[in-house]
Design a protein around this motif. Structure first.
Motif, mmCIF file in Angstrom:
data_model
loop_
_atom_site.group_PDB
_atom_site.id
_atom_site.type_symbol
_atom_site.label_atom_id
_atom_site.label_comp_id
_atom_site.label_asym_id
_atom_site.label_seq_id
_atom_site.Cartn_x
_atom_site.Cartn_y
_atom_site.Cartn_z
ATOM 1 N N MET A 1 0.846 -1.193 0.000
ATOM 2 C CA MET A 1 0.000 0.000 0.000
ATOM 3 C C MET A 1 0.884 1.246 0.000
ATOM 4 O O MET A 1 1.861 1.305 0.730
ATOM 5 C CB MET A 1 -0.871 -0.045 1.256
ATOM 6 C CG MET A 1 -1.783 1.111 1.404
ATOM 7 S SD MET A 1 -3.498 0.601 1.510
ATOM 8 C CE MET A 1 -4.261 2.189 1.659
ATOM 9 N N TYR B 1 1.632 5.340 0.365
ATOM 10 C CA TYR B 1 1.194 6.524 1.114
ATOM 11 C C TYR B 1 2.070 7.714 0.744
ATOM 12 O O TYR B 1 3.270 7.566 0.499
ATOM 13 C CB TYR B 1 1.327 6.306 2.623
ATOM 14 C CG TYR B 1 0.469 5.222 3.200
ATOM 15 C CD1 TYR B 1 -0.766 5.518 3.786
ATOM 16 C CD2 TYR B 1 0.877 3.888 3.170
ATOM 17 C CE1 TYR B 1 -1.560 4.523 4.335
ATOM 18 C CE2 TYR B 1 0.089 2.888 3.711
ATOM 19 C CZ TYR B 1 -1.129 3.211 4.296
ATOM 20 O OH TYR B 1 -1.903 2.215 4.834
ATOM 21 N N ALA C 1 3.529 -1.970 4.241
ATOM 22 C CA ALA C 1 2.719 -3.197 4.256
ATOM 23 C C ALA C 1 1.265 -2.868 4.589
ATOM 24 O O ALA C 1 0.348 -3.418 4.008
ATOM 25 C CB ALA C 1 3.270 -4.189 5.267
ATOM 26 N N ASP C 2 1.079 -1.950 5.517
ATOM 27 C CA ASP C 2 -0.266 -1.548 5.917
ATOM 28 C C ASP C 2 -0.156 -0.240 6.699
ATOM 29 O O ASP C 2 0.932 0.325 6.809
ATOM 30 C CB ASP C 2 -0.949 -2.646 6.755
ATOM 31 C CG ASP C 2 -0.165 -2.994 8.024
ATOM 32 O OD1 ASP C 2 0.759 -2.238 8.378
ATOM 33 O OD2 ASP C 2 -0.458 -4.028 8.639
ATOM 34 N N LEU C 3 -1.277 0.218 7.241
ATOM 35 C CA LEU C 3 -1.267 1.503 7.938
ATOM 36 C C LEU C 3 -0.287 1.498 9.118
ATOM 37 O O LEU C 3 0.441 2.462 9.321
ATOM 38 C CB LEU C 3 -2.679 1.857 8.425
ATOM 39 C CG LEU C 3 -2.783 3.184 9.176
ATOM 40 C CD1 LEU C 3 -2.383 4.362 8.301
ATOM 41 C CD2 LEU C 3 -4.185 3.394 9.732
ATOM 42 N N ASP C 4 -0.280 0.404 9.892
ATOM 43 C CA ASP C 4 0.624 0.359 11.043
ATOM 44 C C ASP C 4 2.081 0.496 10.621
ATOM 45 O O ASP C 4 2.878 1.148 11.294
ATOM 46 C CB ASP C 4 0.441 -0.945 11.826
ATOM 47 C CG ASP C 4 -0.815 -0.900 12.690
ATOM 48 O OD1 ASP C 4 -1.334 0.204 12.904
ATOM 49 O OD2 ASP C 4 -1.256 -1.979 13.124
ATOM 50 N N ASP C 5 2.412 -0.131 9.509
ATOM 51 C CA ASP C 5 3.771 -0.043 8.990
ATOM 52 C C ASP C 5 4.077 1.411 8.604
ATOM 53 O O ASP C 5 5.150 1.945 8.913
ATOM 54 C CB ASP C 5 3.881 -0.974 7.766
ATOM 55 C CG ASP C 5 5.323 -1.228 7.370
ATOM 56 O OD1 ASP C 5 6.200 -1.137 8.245
ATOM 57 O OD2 ASP C 5 5.567 -1.501 6.178
ATOM 58 N N VAL D 1 2.578 4.069 9.827
ATOM 59 C CA VAL D 1 2.620 4.854 11.061
ATOM 60 C C VAL D 1 3.992 4.691 11.728
ATOM 61 O O VAL D 1 4.578 5.647 12.229
ATOM 62 C CB VAL D 1 1.489 4.430 12.036
ATOM 63 C CG1 VAL D 1 1.701 5.049 13.417
ATOM 64 C CG2 VAL D 1 0.129 4.832 11.495
ATOM 65 N N PRO E 1 -3.222 7.935 2.126
ATOM 66 C CA PRO E 1 -3.164 6.721 1.313
ATOM 67 C C PRO E 1 -3.394 7.056 -0.159
ATOM 68 O O PRO E 1 -4.200 7.925 -0.466
ATOM 69 C CB PRO E 1 -4.318 5.868 1.844
ATOM 70 C CG PRO E 1 -4.894 6.580 3.004
ATOM 71 C CD PRO E 1 -4.349 7.961 3.051
ATOM 72 N N ASP F 1 -7.089 -0.712 -3.895
ATOM 73 C CA ASP F 1 -8.370 -0.044 -3.722
ATOM 74 C C ASP F 1 -9.396 -0.633 -4.658
ATOM 75 O O ASP F 1 -9.222 -0.627 -5.856
ATOM 76 C CB ASP F 1 -8.210 1.455 -3.993
ATOM 77 C CG ASP F 1 -9.304 2.200 -3.284
ATOM 78 O OD1 ASP F 1 -9.021 2.772 -2.234
ATOM 79 O OD2 ASP F 1 -10.445 2.177 -3.778
#
Lengths: 125, 460
Positions: A1, A3, A81-85, A87, A105, A123
């Motif tokens: 993903m 950002y 990898a994802d939002l936590d990554d 962040v 994103p 998406d």
């Protein structure tokens, strides 16, 4: 993903600038790991140039568009990898301590036709 | 096992629903990353269970059976989705991307669902992975990047299997509003890239706090309903109060689950102890006259002793680890209130000391107000009143820190209510009456209103 990290100057909320790693260290880590795609510091807002087309006419303006105190000081495009990554990466940026980071994103329209396989899954709305 | 037919099957499915909904949903959500799909196939799996268990008997491990079935339904749906997308996408691609390279046009039928997803969907069921899945789901539903209202609703819906209508009823909003809230929050999970994964260690502390905060909001929502009369003013009941009160049961159950899933997080144990100790007092919160009872006024024979004992046991165990936090301190205060057989034996000095610790930890003005109440018992109403006024003076400064620590006193009826009680005890009747009236202007709970009205009437 994917950002966009908007690196913000927040003069109203200066935070604490101590205990931060130098930006070079951060860049080395993020770009070295392949998470960073492209990024840079931006010239200050007074050097920005506005472009808009109204009634068929190209209007170019100088200087900042809005009188907000917060300004974009830089940006990075990251693949996480994802939002936590994302962040995690953002929270290690020195400006997260002294300023703020806004994570946006990607919609991933794929108009630039790059052939990154991951983009396709991002998406589906 | 043909004898398992009929009511036994219905009961088994019902039990499984209560025990396993969250687990089944979590397993599919983690394998597919798609919460909507997971909800659909989890419902479908339970419907399948109702049909086939009557015919083939109740499986030995219902959770494993349901998870496998839900995963199979998910695989079917994903395959169908790919076929359908191909049909519509093929023509679109022809029109829009004629110049795209052949590589980008790779035949999706070669890997219809995606290898990773297929692997995850065919993974063998195990109790450990079921717990791991469940924990990942809890973290995702309580992600701080989601709006708080949405987090609370989604956590309830995802972990208990409550329908949207039931969640709406419990939160006193129209079903359409709740449906929209849930759709929005699930969309945000997708668009911001929240995954069904236990967060990385660097973010763990904040994320655990976020989970606990959601559970406590949920608990408070339900526990507040216990401070309201169960029926309407005319004596009728429409079940709304019960629906809201059940939220507290659900919250206790979820706190128990999270405490079990996060054995190394002292605050998770602290929260469990706190909700157990508070919930144990639920039957005594409103008197037979429908008026709220303060702790000192409550009929202690109505307190549920086994729940208090369990709460104290959980608390003692976690305090021994010496990693204190706000939930543990609040639980310790609740324990000191729960222990003595009569209010006069309450150890207020100890309670005041714990409030001092809690003020240091949170800086919250609500905590400072509660501390002032304890101070009145230790040092008298005069000193307490000075402490309350000091809160008022510094409220603007506190508000900012309260954004993280929780609670501002702006429209909080307890500020004038506490002041009124203290003024009453000092014999300053006129001032007390003025404060009671101020509290009445901003109080929103019926039970609290009645209490304030009675106090005001008693002054005269």
């Amino acid at each position: 993903m994917r950002y966009l990290m908007l690196v913000l100057d927040t003069p109203d909320d200066p935070g604490d600038t101590e205990a931060t790693t130098p930006i070079e260290k951060w860049a080395e880590k993020v770009y070295g790991s392949g998470a960073g795609i492209v990024g840079d510091r931006l010239r200050p807002q007074e050097d920005s140039v506005g472009v808009r087309v109204r009634r068929g006419e190209v209007l170019v303006t100088d200087g900042p568009f809005t009188e907000t105190k917060e300004s974009i000081a830089g940006f990075d495009v990251i693949e996480a990898a994802d939002l936590d990554d994302a962040v995690r990466i953002a929270s290690e940026h020195p400006m997260a301590f002294g300023g703020a980071i806004e994570l946006r994103p990607f919609w991933t329209l794929g108009l630039d036709k790059h052939d990154d396989k991951n983009d396709d899954k991002n998406d589906k709305d | 096992m043909p004898d398992a037919a009929g009511p036994a099957v219905g009961r088994a499915v019902e039990d499984a629903f209560r025990e396993e909904w969250g687990r089944v949903l979590a397993a599919v959500a983690r394998s597919t990353g798609d919460l909507d799909l997971a909800e659909d196939v989890t419902s479908e799996a339970f419907a399948t269970a109702l049909r086939t268990w009557a015919r083939d008997g109740i499986p030995e491990r219902p959770g494993a059976w349901l998870t496998t079935t839900a995963r199979r339904h998910a695989t079917d749906r994903l395959r169908r989705r790919v076929v359908e997308r191909d049909k519509t996408a093929a023509s679109a691609r022809l029109a829009e991307r004629v110049e795209a390279s052949p590589a980008a046009e790779a035949d999706p039928a070669a890997d219809p669902v995606g290898e990773a997803v297929t692997d995850a969907l065919t993974e063998a069921w195990s109790a450990e992975s079921a717990d791991e899945d469940l924990l990942a789901l809890v973290f995702a539903c309580c992600h701080p990047a989601l709006p708080l209202e949405g987090r609370v609703a989604l956590t309830l819906r995802s972990l208990t299997g409550m329908t949207t209508a039931q969640v709406a009823r419990a939160f006193l909003v129209p079903e359409a509003t709740m449906a929209q809230r849930l759709v929005r929050v699930k969309k945000r999970i997708r668009t911001t890239g929240i995954s069904f994964r236990v967060p990385p260690p660097q973010l763990r502390r904040e994320r655990v706090s976020a989970v606990l905060a959601v559970l406590y909001v949920l608990f408070t929502e339900g526990y507040d309903a216990w401070a309201e009369p169960a029926g309407n003013r005319d004596g009728t009941t429409d079940g709304t109060a019960e629906a809201r009160r059940r939220l507290a049961d659900d919250a206790v159950r979820l706190a128990r689950l999270v405490a079990r899933l996060l054995p190394d997080e002292p605050e998770a144990q602290g929260l469990l102890a706190l909700v157990l100790l508070q919930h144990a007092r639920r039957d005594a919160r409103v008197g037979p006259d429908g008026v709220v009872r303060t702790l000192g006024e409550q009929d202690r024979s109505l307190w549920r002793r086994p729940e208090i004992d369990e709460g104290i046991a959980v608390l003692d165990h976690v305090l021994a680890g010496r990693r204190p936090g706000p939930y543990q301190v609040q639980a310790a205060i609740a324990a000191l209130h729960s222990d003595p057989p009569s209010p006069s034996e309450t150890d207020w000095v100890e309670i005041l000391g714990l409030y001092d610790v809690l003020v240091d930890m949170t800086g919250s003005p609500v905590v400072r107000l509660n501390r002032a109440v304890a101070l009145a018992e230790v040092a008298g109403p005069e000193a307490a009143l000075a402490a309350v006024d000091a809160i008022d003076d510094t409220t603007p400064g506190d508000r900012r820190s309260a954004a993280g620590g929780g609670g501002s006193l702006g429209e909080y009826h307890l500020l004038p209510a506490v002041r009124a009680d203290l003024l009453r005890r000092l014999g300053r009747t006129d001032e007390a009456a003025r404060e009671y009236r101020r509290a009445l202007e901003i109080v929103d709970r019926e039970g609290d209103r009645t209490l304030l009205e009675r106090r005001l009437a008693d002054l005269a």
